[in-house]
Motif scaffolding. Sequence first.
Motif, PDB file in Angstrom:
ATOM      1  N   ARG A 180       0.995  -1.172  -0.057  1.00 51.49           N
ATOM      2  CA  ARG A 180       0.109  -0.118   0.004  1.00 51.49           C
ATOM      3  C   ARG A 180       0.812   1.240  -0.052  1.00 51.49           C
ATOM      4  NH1 ARG A 180      -4.287   1.073   4.648  1.00 51.49           N
ATOM      5  NH2 ARG A 180      -4.849   3.074   3.970  1.00 51.49           N
ATOM      6  N   LYS A 181       0.445   2.452  -0.483  1.00 49.43           N
ATOM      7  CA  LYS A 181       1.053   3.596  -0.754  1.00 49.43           C
ATOM      8  C   LYS A 181       0.984   4.198   0.492  1.00 49.43           C
ATOM      9  CE  LYS A 181       0.308   4.212  -5.602  1.00 49.43           C
ATOM     10  NZ  LYS A 181      -0.217   5.275  -6.655  1.00 49.43           N
ATOM     11  N   GLY A 182       0.354   3.901   1.358  1.00 48.77           N
ATOM     12  CA  GLY A 182       0.006   4.647   2.944  1.00 48.77           C
ATOM     13  C   GLY A 182       1.073   4.098   3.931  1.00 48.77           C
ATOM     14  N   LYS A 183       1.917   3.331   3.634  1.00 46.57           N
ATOM     15  CA  LYS A 183       2.768   2.814   4.536  1.00 46.57           C
ATOM     16  C   LYS A 183       3.614   3.770   5.466  1.00 46.57           C
ATOM     17  CE  LYS A 183       5.535  -0.477   2.805  1.00 46.57           C
ATOM     18  NZ  LYS A 183       6.613  -1.242   2.576  1.00 46.57           N
ATOM     19  N   LYS A 184       3.839   4.617   4.650  1.00 49.96           N
ATOM     20  CA  LYS A 184       4.666   5.797   5.516  1.00 49.96           C
ATOM     21  C   LYS A 184       3.881   6.333   6.578  1.00 49.96           C
ATOM     22  CE  LYS A 184       8.051   7.103   1.876  1.00 49.96           C
ATOM     23  NZ  LYS A 184       8.693   8.097   0.916  1.00 49.96           N
ATOM     24  N   LYS A 185       2.476   6.618   6.136  1.00 45.01           N
ATOM     25  CA  LYS A 185       1.637   7.312   7.050  1.00 45.01           C
ATOM     26  C   LYS A 185       1.334   6.413   8.278  1.00 45.01           C
ATOM     27  CE  LYS A 185      -2.982   9.492   7.025  1.00 45.01           C
ATOM     28  NZ  LYS A 185      -4.137   9.663   6.318  1.00 45.01           N
ATOM     29  N   PHE A 186       1.289   5.129   7.943  1.00 44.46           N
ATOM     30  CA  PHE A 186       0.993   4.012   9.058  1.00 44.46           C
ATOM     31  C   PHE A 186       2.082   3.854  10.064  1.00 44.46           C
ATOM     32  CE2 PHE A 186       1.981  -0.446  10.431  1.00 44.46           C
ATOM     33  CZ  PHE A 186       0.820  -0.650  11.446  1.00 44.46           C
ATOM     34  N   VAL A 187       3.293   4.051   9.256  1.00 46.32           N
ATOM     35  CA  VAL A 187       4.742   4.017  10.232  1.00 46.32           C
ATOM     36  C   VAL A 187       4.629   5.206  11.272  1.00 46.32           C
ATOM     37  CG1 VAL A 187       7.184   4.038  10.093  1.00 46.32           C
ATOM     38  CG2 VAL A 187       5.922   2.423   8.621  1.00 46.32           C
ATOM     39  N   LEU A 188       4.172   6.440  10.453  1.00 45.90           N
ATOM     40  CA  LEU A 188       4.337   7.677  11.331  1.00 45.90           C
ATOM     41  C   LEU A 188       3.215   7.410  12.538  1.00 45.90           C
ATOM     42  CD1 LEU A 188       5.161  10.508  11.851  1.00 45.90           C
ATOM     43  CD2 LEU A 188       3.379  11.122  10.169  1.00 45.90           C
ATOM     44  N   TRP A 189       2.081   7.035  12.189  1.00 48.59           N
ATOM     45  CA  TRP A 189       1.292   6.988  13.309  1.00 48.59           C
ATOM     46  C   TRP A 189       1.500   5.671  14.300  1.00 48.59           C
ATOM     47  CZ3 TRP A 189      -2.010  10.384  14.677  1.00 48.59           C
ATOM     48  CH2 TRP A 189      -2.473  11.290  13.764  1.00 48.59           C
ATOM     49  N   LEU A 190       2.192   4.887  13.853  1.00 48.99           N
ATOM     50  CA  LEU A 190       2.790   3.729  14.826  1.00 48.99           C
ATOM     51  C   LEU A 190       3.666   4.369  15.738  1.00 48.99           C
ATOM     52  CD1 LEU A 190       2.350   0.782  15.589  1.00 48.99           C
ATOM     53  CD2 LEU A 190       4.348   0.329  14.148  1.00 48.99           C
ATOM     54  N   PHE A 191       4.496   5.146  15.258  1.00 47.89           N
ATOM     55  CA  PHE A 191       5.713   5.698  15.994  1.00 47.89           C
ATOM     56  C   PHE A 191       5.143   6.825  17.026  1.00 47.89           C
ATOM     57  CE2 PHE A 191       8.740   9.525  16.280  1.00 47.89           C
ATOM     58  CZ  PHE A 191       9.419   8.930  17.028  1.00 47.89           C
ATOM     59  N   ILE A 192       4.152   7.527  16.700  1.00 45.39           N
ATOM     60  CA  ILE A 192       3.319   8.616  17.445  1.00 45.39           C
ATOM     61  C   ILE A 192       2.801   7.790  18.619  1.00 45.39           C
ATOM     62  CG2 ILE A 192       1.479  10.380  17.640  1.00 45.39           C
ATOM     63  CD1 ILE A 192       2.489  11.332  14.823  1.00 45.39           C
ATOM     64  N   LEU A 193       2.022   6.669  18.245  1.00 43.94           N
ATOM     65  CA  LEU A 193       1.461   5.795  19.206  1.00 43.94           C
ATOM     66  C   LEU A 193       2.229   5.367  20.269  1.00 43.94           C
ATOM     67  CD1 LEU A 193      -1.423   4.652  20.233  1.00 43.94           C
ATOM     68  CD2 LEU A 193      -0.744   2.952  18.904  1.00 43.94           C
ATOM     69  N   GLU A 194       3.442   4.709  19.618  1.00 45.63           N
ATOM     70  CA  GLU A 194       4.546   4.142  20.554  1.00 45.63           C
ATOM     71  C   GLU A 194       5.081   5.086  21.659  1.00 45.63           C
ATOM     72  OE1 GLU A 194       9.031   2.701  19.628  1.00 45.63           O
ATOM     73  OE2 GLU A 194       7.521   2.032  18.457  1.00 45.63           O
ATOM     74  N   LEU A 195       5.373   6.453  20.968  1.00 42.05           N
ATOM     75  CA  LEU A 195       5.920   7.480  21.978  1.00 42.05           C
ATOM     76  C   LEU A 195       4.665   7.963  23.099  1.00 42.05           C
ATOM     77  CD1 LEU A 195       7.482  10.134  19.533  1.00 42.05           C
ATOM     78  CD2 LEU A 195       8.621   8.790  21.160  1.00 42.05           C
ATOM     79  N   ILE A 196       3.511   7.805  22.846  1.00 36.17           N
ATOM     80  CA  ILE A 196       2.548   8.351  23.741  1.00 36.17           C
ATOM     81  C   ILE A 196       2.515   7.267  24.614  1.00 36.17           C
ATOM     82  CG2 ILE A 196      -0.049   8.549  24.193  1.00 36.17           C
ATOM     83  CD1 ILE A 196      -0.016  10.053  21.117  1.00 36.17           C
ATOM     84  N   ILE A 197       2.478   5.818  24.419  1.00 32.64           N
ATOM     85  CA  ILE A 197       2.263   4.743  25.279  1.00 32.64           C
ATOM     86  C   ILE A 197       3.659   4.679  26.048  1.00 32.64           C
ATOM     87  CG2 ILE A 197       2.070   2.318  25.314  1.00 32.64           C
ATOM     88  CD1 ILE A 197       0.603   2.203  22.884  1.00 32.64           C
ATOM     89  N   PHE A 198       4.838   4.793  25.506  1.00 32.97           N
ATOM     90  CA  PHE A 198       5.759   4.791  26.395  1.00 32.97           C
ATOM     91  C   PHE A 198       5.894   5.870  27.391  1.00 32.97           C
ATOM     92  CE2 PHE A 198       8.215   1.955  23.239  1.00 32.97           C
ATOM     93  CZ  PHE A 198       7.910   0.917  23.891  1.00 32.97           C
ATOM     94  N   GLY A 199       5.367   7.113  26.819  1.00 33.65           N
ATOM     95  CA  GLY A 199       5.393   8.267  27.942  1.00 33.65           C
ATOM     96  C   GLY A 199       4.569   8.056  28.881  1.00 33.65           C
TER      97      GLY A 199
END
Length: 65
Positions: free
Chosen positions: A33-52
């Motif tokens: 899918r072309k939206g893979k970059k968007k998925f990775v970005l949202w996954l990174f943000i979610l990871e930061l929020i959870i770890f924070g």
Amino acid sequence: MSKKKQQESIFKEAWDNMSEDFNKFMPEKLRARKGKKKFVLWLFILELIIFGAVGTFIYKWWVGS
């Protein structure tokens, strides 16, 4: 030692390696899918929020506040 392929930059090499790793556990629908970059970005943000949040709770528990 020669590399398999020459990379344009360290960032391109890192992105390629990360994409290969993500393809190992991503569902089949998202792999091409072309939206893979968007998925990775949202996954990174979610990871930061959870770890924070977890880090904040652990810190507050540790210092007794």
